[in-house]
Design a protein around this motif. Structure first.
Motif, PDB file in Angstrom:
ATOM      1  N   GLU A 110     -22.827  -9.897  14.756  1.00 26.64           N
ATOM      2  CA  GLU A 110     -23.352  -8.538  14.803  1.00 26.64           C
ATOM      3  C   GLU A 110     -24.578  -8.524  15.701  1.00 26.64           C
ATOM      4  O   GLU A 110     -25.190  -9.566  15.961  1.00 26.64           O
ATOM      5  N   VAL A 111     -24.933  -7.341  16.178  1.00 27.63           N
ATOM      6  CA  VAL A 111     -26.049  -7.227  17.113  1.00 27.63           C
ATOM      7  C   VAL A 111     -27.364  -7.528  16.384  1.00 27.63           C
ATOM      8  O   VAL A 111     -27.689  -6.879  15.390  1.00 27.63           O
ATOM      9  N   PRO A 112     -28.150  -8.510  16.856  1.00 28.32           N
ATOM     10  CA  PRO A 112     -29.443  -8.789  16.234  1.00 28.32           C
ATOM     11  C   PRO A 112     -30.385  -7.585  16.347  1.00 28.32           C
ATOM     12  O   PRO A 112     -30.302  -6.806  17.299  1.00 28.32           O
ATOM     13  N   LEU A 113     -31.286  -7.450  15.386  1.00 24.84           N
ATOM     14  CA  LEU A 113     -32.194  -6.306  15.362  1.00 24.84           C
ATOM     15  C   LEU A 113     -33.054  -6.238  16.623  1.00 24.84           C
ATOM     16  O   LEU A 113     -33.300  -5.138  17.158  1.00 24.84           O
ATOM     17  N   LEU A 114     -33.519  -7.378  17.110  1.00 30.60           N
ATOM     18  CA  LEU A 114     -34.353  -7.369  18.313  1.00 30.60           C
ATOM     19  C   LEU A 114     -33.568  -6.902  19.529  1.00 30.60           C
ATOM     20  O   LEU A 114     -34.118  -6.248  20.423  1.00 30.60           O
ATOM     21  N   VAL A 115     -32.293  -7.221  19.579  1.00 31.88           N
ATOM     22  CA  VAL A 115     -31.459  -6.778  20.700  1.00 31.88           C
ATOM     23  C   VAL A 115     -31.234  -5.272  20.616  1.00 31.88           C
ATOM     24  O   VAL A 115     -31.244  -4.571  21.638  1.00 31.88           O
ATOM     25  N   THR A 116     -31.028  -4.762  19.412  1.00 28.18           N
ATOM     26  CA  THR A 116     -30.888  -3.316  19.225  1.00 28.18           C
ATOM     27  C   THR A 116     -32.146  -2.593  19.697  1.00 28.18           C
ATOM     28  O   THR A 116     -32.084  -1.592  20.424  1.00 28.18           O
ATOM     29  N   GLN A 117     -33.299  -3.103  19.291  1.00 31.63           N
ATOM     30  CA  GLN A 117     -34.568  -2.501  19.706  1.00 31.63           C
ATOM     31  C   GLN A 117     -34.730  -2.591  21.220  1.00 31.63           C
ATOM     32  O   GLN A 117     -35.161  -1.624  21.869  1.00 31.63           O
ATOM     33  N   ALA A 118     -34.388  -3.737  21.794  1.00 29.47           N
ATOM     34  CA  ALA A 118     -34.504  -3.918  23.235  1.00 29.47           C
ATOM     35  C   ALA A 118     -33.606  -2.948  23.989  1.00 29.47           C
ATOM     36  O   ALA A 118     -34.001  -2.377  25.015  1.00 29.47           O
ATOM     37  N   CYS A 119     -32.385  -2.740  23.492  1.00 29.53           N
ATOM     38  CA  CYS A 119     -31.451  -1.832  24.155  1.00 29.53           C
ATOM     39  C   CYS A 119     -31.967  -0.402  24.134  1.00 29.53           C
ATOM     40  O   CYS A 119     -31.910   0.306  25.151  1.00 29.53           O
ATOM     41  N   ALA A 120     -32.492   0.039  23.001  1.00 25.75           N
ATOM     42  CA  ALA A 120     -33.024   1.402  22.902  1.00 25.75           C
ATOM     43  C   ALA A 120     -34.195   1.592  23.844  1.00 25.75           C
ATOM     44  O   ALA A 120     -34.277   2.611  24.569  1.00 25.75           O
ATOM     45  N   LEU A 121     -35.111   0.630  23.885  1.00 24.07           N
ATOM     46  CA  LEU A 121     -36.273   0.723  24.781  1.00 24.07           C
ATOM     47  C   LEU A 121     -35.858   0.679  26.243  1.00 24.07           C
ATOM     48  O   LEU A 121     -36.409   1.402  27.080  1.00 24.07           O
ATOM     49  N   LEU A 122     -34.869  -0.166  26.547  1.00 22.24           N
ATOM     50  CA  LEU A 122     -34.437  -0.296  27.941  1.00 22.24           C
ATOM     51  C   LEU A 122     -33.721   0.955  28.422  1.00 22.24           C
ATOM     52  O   LEU A 122     -33.874   1.360  29.584  1.00 22.24           O
ATOM     53  N   ALA A 123     -32.944   1.595  27.545  1.00 20.69           N
ATOM     54  CA  ALA A 123     -32.286   2.848  27.930  1.00 20.69           C
ATOM     55  C   ALA A 123     -33.327   3.887  28.324  1.00 20.69           C
ATOM     56  O   ALA A 123     -33.190   4.581  29.349  1.00 20.69           O
ATOM     57  N   ALA A 124     -34.389   4.009  27.525  1.00 18.23           N
ATOM     58  CA  ALA A 124     -35.458   4.968  27.837  1.00 18.23           C
ATOM     59  C   ALA A 124     -36.189   4.564  29.107  1.00 18.23           C
ATOM     60  O   ALA A 124     -36.529   5.410  29.946  1.00 18.23           O
ATOM     61  N   HIS A 125     -36.418   3.277  29.266  1.00 14.85           N
ATOM     62  CA  HIS A 125     -37.124   2.769  30.452  1.00 14.85           C
ATOM     63  C   HIS A 125     -36.329   3.049  31.723  1.00 14.85           C
ATOM     64  O   HIS A 125     -36.894   3.497  32.746  1.00 14.85           O
ATOM     65  N   MET A 126     -35.040   2.796  31.694  1.00 13.52           N
ATOM     66  CA  MET A 126     -34.204   3.012  32.875  1.00 13.52           C
ATOM     67  C   MET A 126     -34.124   4.490  33.227  1.00 13.52           C
ATOM     68  O   MET A 126     -34.140   4.863  34.404  1.00 13.52           O
ATOM     69  N   GLN A 127     -34.033   5.341  32.207  1.00 15.22           N
ATOM     70  CA  GLN A 127     -34.010   6.778  32.473  1.00 15.22           C
ATOM     71  C   GLN A 127     -35.321   7.224  33.112  1.00 15.22           C
ATOM     72  O   GLN A 127     -35.321   8.001  34.083  1.00 15.22           O
ATOM     73  N   ALA A 128     -36.441   6.737  32.600  1.00 16.51           N
ATOM     74  CA  ALA A 128     -37.739   7.114  33.158  1.00 16.51           C
ATOM     75  C   ALA A 128     -37.889   6.626  34.593  1.00 16.51           C
ATOM     76  O   ALA A 128     -38.452   7.328  35.440  1.00 16.51           O
ATOM     77  N   GLN A 129     -37.369   5.446  34.884  1.00 16.02           N
ATOM     78  CA  GLN A 129     -37.442   4.921  36.242  1.00 16.02           C
ATOM     79  C   GLN A 129     -36.616   5.752  37.211  1.00 16.02           C
ATOM     80  O   GLN A 129     -36.972   5.898  38.382  1.00 16.02           O
ATOM     81  N   ALA A 130     -35.512   6.308  36.719  1.00 13.51           N
ATOM     82  CA  ALA A 130     -34.624   7.074  37.585  1.00 13.51           C
ATOM     83  C   ALA A 130     -35.195   8.428  37.960  1.00 13.51           C
ATOM     84  O   ALA A 130     -34.815   9.011  38.975  1.00 13.51           O
ATOM     85  N   ALA A 131     -36.137   8.943  37.154  1.00 11.90           N
ATOM     86  CA  ALA A 131     -36.737  10.257  37.423  1.00 11.90           C
ATOM     87  C   ALA A 131     -38.238  10.165  37.216  1.00 11.90           C
ATOM     88  O   ALA A 131     -38.751  10.521  36.157  1.00 11.90           O
ATOM     89  N   PRO A 132     -38.996   9.656  38.219  1.00 11.71           N
ATOM     90  CA  PRO A 132     -40.441   9.521  38.067  1.00 11.71           C
ATOM     91  C   PRO A 132     -41.112  10.863  37.808  1.00 11.71           C
ATOM     92  O   PRO A 132     -40.697  11.897  38.324  1.00 11.71           O
ATOM     93  N   SER A 133     -42.132  10.824  36.984  1.00 12.19           N
ATOM     94  CA  SER A 133     -42.878  12.042  36.669  1.00 12.19           C
ATOM     95  C   SER A 133     -43.950  12.290  37.714  1.00 12.19           C
ATOM     96  O   SER A 133     -44.231  11.453  38.575  1.00 12.19           O
ATOM     97  N   ASP A 134     -44.599  13.462  37.640  1.00 10.94           N
ATOM     98  CA  ASP A 134     -45.704  13.762  38.549  1.00 10.94           C
ATOM     99  C   ASP A 134     -46.829  12.749  38.378  1.00 10.94           C
ATOM    100  O   ASP A 134     -47.490  12.365  39.343  1.00 10.94           O
TER     101      ASP A 134
END
Length: 223
Positions: free
Chosen positions: A143-167
């Motif tokens: 099963e997916v380890p808890l740290l990997v689950t947390q890493a995936c959630a953070l990375l999804a947000a990080h990648m989205q933010a990188q794709a659309a830089p803010s002002d």
């Protein structure tokens, strides 16, 4: 296969429709797999690995079950080996490694060339000149380890933010020109040495969460 849920990714800061968030999760999952060279869910897989002189076949992923082992030889008539010809060890067991150990002793009178009077498995393997084996089975963590689950959630947000830089990002980095929708419209040549895709997830925070899961022994980076 996804290493976190839509709700978990939203909690970490990913926005958009469920389909959009799921797409970022899929991208993050793929990047984590490439970075760690691990599979964090049971996954059907076929790998080809070298056979050591003593019959040890070291596998590039955590193995759960093996369904078939087939010698990779020049001719096409090599049979799938019966389970009596090999045994499996898994890193699921502390102190063990992921491997198939071919039993060079023993024989099977029902397999042509592996009969007792022909030298058994050792004689057959020697005649084949087998250097590699094709191993099919279920690989990955239970099963997916808890740290990997947390890493995936953070990375999804990080990648989205990188794709659309803010002002604010544009102000901090004058190398960016951002339009009204937050899109970078000017790209300048990178002056630093690019990092290999598997050297980092792109987030030092995520890298730190995953460091304990790195599969440094793996020889197959694309699986």
């Amino acid at each position: 296969m996804a290493y976190c849920s839509v709700a978990q990714a939203r909690d970490a800061g990913t926005t958009g429709t469920d389909a959009e968030v799921a797409a970022w999760i899929a991208a993050a999952t793929e990047r984590i797999t490439r970075y760690t060279l691990q599979l964090f869910e049971p996954t059907p897989l076929v790998v080809v690995a070298d056979v050591a002189p003593d019959g040890l076949v070291i596998l590039p992923r955590r193995i759960r079950t093996v369904t078939s082992v087939t010698p990779v030889v020049v001719s096409d008539d090599a049979p799938s080996l019966p389970s009596s010809a090999w045994r499996v060890t898994s890193s699921d067991v502390l102190g063990s490694i992921d491997a198939v150990r071919l039993r060079w002793g023993g024989y099977d009178d029902l397999i042509a060339g592996a009969e007792s009077y022909n030298g058994g498995w050792r004689g057959l393997f020697d005649r084949w000149g087998m250097e590699q084996a094709r191993v099919e089975g279920i690989f990955g963590y239970a099963e997916v380890p808890l740290l990997v689950t947390q890493a995936c959630a953070l990375l999804a947000a990080h990648m989205q933010a990188q794709a659309a830089p803010s002002d604010a990002d544009a102000v901090q980095n004058p190398g960016l020109d951002v339009d009204d929708e937050g899109n970078n419209v000017r790209i300048e040549e990178e002056t630093t040495t690019p990092v290999a895709p598997s050297a980092s997830t792109g987030s030092t925070q995520v890298d730190a969460l995953l460091v304990g899961f790195l599969n440094r022994a793996s020889l197959i980076g694309g699986v």
